[in-house]
Design a protein around this motif. Structure first.
Motif, short mmCIF file in Angstrom:
data_model
loop_
_atom_site.label_atom_id
_atom_site.label_comp_id
_atom_site.label_asym_id
_atom_site.label_seq_id
_atom_site.Cartn_x
_atom_site.Cartn_y
_atom_site.Cartn_z
N UNK A 191 -2.72 3.05 12.78
CA UNK A 191 -3.27 1.88 13.13
C UNK A 191 -4.44 1.73 13.25
N UNK A 192 -5.05 2.68 14.37
CA UNK A 192 -6.34 2.97 14.67
C UNK A 192 -7.35 3.37 13.44
N UNK A 193 -6.95 4.04 12.68
CA UNK A 193 -7.64 4.35 11.50
C UNK A 193 -7.74 3.37 10.57
N UNK A 194 -6.86 2.58 10.16
CA UNK A 194 -6.90 1.32 9.55
C UNK A 194 -7.91 0.29 10.09
N UNK A 195 -7.75 0.31 11.50
CA UNK A 195 -8.63 -0.91 12.11
C UNK A 195 -10.01 -0.41 11.79
N UNK A 196 -10.21 1.05 12.16
CA UNK A 196 -11.70 1.37 11.90
C UNK A 196 -12.18 1.11 10.43
N UNK A 197 -11.21 1.48 9.40
CA UNK A 197 -11.58 1.11 8.13
C UNK A 197 -11.91 -0.35 7.90
N UNK A 198 -11.19 -1.42 8.43
CA UNK A 198 -11.41 -2.62 8.35
C UNK A 198 -12.53 -3.18 9.02
N UNK A 219 0.82 -1.15 -0.08
CA UNK A 219 -0.07 0.08 0.12
C UNK A 219 0.72 1.32 0.14
N UNK A 220 0.52 2.11 -0.67
CA UNK A 220 1.15 3.38 -0.74
C UNK A 220 0.52 4.48 0.18
N UNK A 221 0.75 4.10 1.68
CA UNK A 221 -0.06 4.84 2.64
C UNK A 221 -1.61 4.44 2.78
N UNK A 222 -2.12 3.74 2.09
CA UNK A 222 -3.62 3.42 2.34
C UNK A 222 -4.01 2.76 3.57
N UNK A 223 -4.74 3.00 4.40
CA UNK A 223 -4.97 2.39 5.61
C UNK A 223 -6.18 1.31 5.22
N UNK A 234 -8.60 11.52 7.89
CA UNK A 234 -7.36 11.22 8.78
C UNK A 234 -6.25 10.60 7.97
N UNK A 235 -6.75 9.51 7.02
CA UNK A 235 -5.68 8.63 6.22
C UNK A 235 -4.88 9.80 5.75
N UNK A 236 -5.38 10.89 5.02
CA UNK A 236 -4.50 11.93 4.25
C UNK A 236 -3.74 12.45 5.54
N UNK A 237 -4.13 12.99 6.30
CA UNK A 237 -3.49 14.02 7.21
C UNK A 237 -2.45 13.47 8.22
N UNK A 238 -2.43 12.11 8.30
CA UNK A 238 -1.60 11.33 9.22
C UNK A 238 -0.49 10.98 8.38
N UNK A 239 -0.52 11.24 6.94
CA UNK A 239 0.61 11.24 6.04
C UNK A 239 0.84 12.43 5.40
N UNK A 240 0.53 13.44 5.67
CA UNK A 240 0.72 14.78 5.07
C UNK A 240 2.08 15.31 5.29
N UNK A 241 2.68 15.42 4.17
CA UNK A 241 3.91 16.15 4.15
C UNK A 241 4.16 17.57 4.30
N UNK A 242 2.75 18.11 4.17
CA UNK A 242 2.89 19.59 4.50
C UNK A 242 2.69 20.05 5.73
#
Length: 436
Positions: free
Chosen positions: A398-405, A266-270, A373-381
């Protein structure tokens, strides 16, 4: 006397305040949505992508967009984009050269803003499409709710106006137009819209099996022919400049590299691959994970299986858009090589489904939040790694990915349960017919 006793003409039911002022409310929402987007458009945008699109726009203007796949011009490291993508980058570049910088200076705030204006315009068109489509098929209240929920959605704003993702809004617009057109049997428009989406961003292909299945219900050669003509005409118009320029072979050769461009889990996708790897997703997706099957193959097989859960859903508007949203979510959750902004079409489709049927509102809200949150937690800005402790950032991701799952699992189980009930009812009905 007979005239006095004659029945009075029926009085039209009084319209609600919202229906009476729907046009003004729509204009107000569009103005507010546009103002918010123009505010964020003045910000830099996602550096790597914006810089790449700036260079490609300059090349398209200098050499002509049909030559973007030629050796010496094509750069696989900056992305393998379909032909219609280059048409739009060329249009932005021509405006920039004509009105801002005749020498096409790169890295300017004006060029960044112009690149962001394209998805912003697409989102204004998307909002108008939501109002028209839901206003025709549901009612104006639902249409206005959808417009507001879309224009003010933080995940939508984050993707386009803030980060400046060039392609998501346009291909989502194409999918939505195709679905509304299919709902209203405007099959020529549906075919043309779908072709425009496919040859702008290949993620549109994820929705083709579902739309193709609906096209077969009811099966009639005139419906298929009308859709095919629309698809073929749009395809011919998009590819004709490449044929005339003699660059079609170069284009086809370059586009074969689309799959495997980012050969990672994954390219940063939760998504499920984030959960599977414990967040260590930047590893090869061709390594075996199930017997001799690679992660990429397992993901594609699982995504194909997800279609079985929605093919036989009701073709009423809320269920149709919810089914398409599930496919978009399954594509994001199960496939490898997914980026953090790839939930965009799922959010759009869920907004439509929730506006037509409130039971989908919780899904729309939760997935909008996790997408943001997926974008914000990997935001280079904003670079959360510089102001969040490493352990906290990893836990948040991990929490965000868990919620998605969890949401994906619950949604899948509900579809399985509903499918089992339909099969049970069918068996009971057939048994009753047999005994009678």
């Amino acid at each position: 006397m007979n005239g006095l006793l004659a029945a009075a003409p029926p009085v039209a039911p009084r319209q609600s305040w919202i229906n009476q002022h729907a046009g003004l409310i729509l204009l107000g929402l569009l103005a507010l949505g546009l103002a918010l987007r123009l505010y964020f458009a003045s910000m830099p945008g996602y550096p790597g992508d914006i810089d790449g699109w700036s260079r490609m726009s300059a090349l398209a203007v200098r050499f002509g967009y049909p030559h973007m796949y030629d050796p010496g011009i094509f750069n696989r490291d900056e992305g393998v984009y379909p032909p219609f993508y280059h048409v739009m980058l060329n249009a932005v570049g021509l405006i920039y050269r004509q009105f801002v910088s005749p020498t096409f200076a790169l890295g300017t705030p004006e060029l960044n803003t112009l690149l962001k204006l394209f998805p912003i315009v697409c989102e204004m068109l998307l909002a108008a499409t939501l109002y028209w489509g839901l206003g025709k098929t549901v009612d104006r209240r639902a249409a206005l709710v959808a417009v507001a929920a879309f224009l003010l959605n933080p995940a939508i704003l984050y993707t386009s106006a803030y980060w400046g993702m060039f392609g998501d809004a346009f291909y989502a617009l194409c999918v939505v137009i195709a679905l509304f057109a299919l709902q209203r049997e405007r099959l020529l428009i549906a075919g043309a819209a779908l072709a425009a989406g496919v040859f702008f961003k290949f993620q549109t292909v994820a929705f083709l099996p579902l739309i193709g299945w609906w096209l077969l219900r009811p099966l009639h050669w005139k419906r298929l022919l009308t859709f095919a003509v629309g698809f073929a005409l749009a395809t011919a118009l998009i590819w004709l400049p490449y044929v005339l320029a003699g660059t079609l072979p170069n284009a086809l050769r370059a586009l074969r590299n689309t799959v495997g461009l980012f050969p990672v889990l994954a390219a940063n996708a939760h998504n499920v691959w984030w959960l599977y790897s414990g967040g260590d997703v930047w590893q090869s997706d061709v390594q075996p994970v199930l017997a001799d099957l690679s992660a990429r193959t397992v993901g594609l097989l699982a995504f194909g299986a997800a279609h079985e859960l929605v093919l036989f859903r009701s073709v009423a508007l809320p269920q149709r858009f919810a089914a398409a949203a599930y496919i978009g979510f399954a594509f994001y959750m199960l496939s490898t090589e997914m980026h953090e902004n790839y939930l965009y079409p799922t959010v759009v489709l869920l907004v439509i489904a929730a506006s037509a049927a409130r039971r989908y509102a919780p899904l729309a809200i939760v997935i909008s939040v996790t997408a943001c949150f997926n974008m914000a937690l990997h935001d280079v800005l904003i670079d959360p790694a510089t102001w969040l402790p490493a352990g906290t950032l990893d836990s948040a991701r991990m929490l965000n990915a868990t919620v998605n799952g969890a949401v994906f699992a619950a949604w899948t189980l509900s579809l399985l349960w509903d499918g089992a009930r339909q099969v049970r009812r069918l068996v009971v009905r057939n048994s009753a017919r047999t005994t009678s």
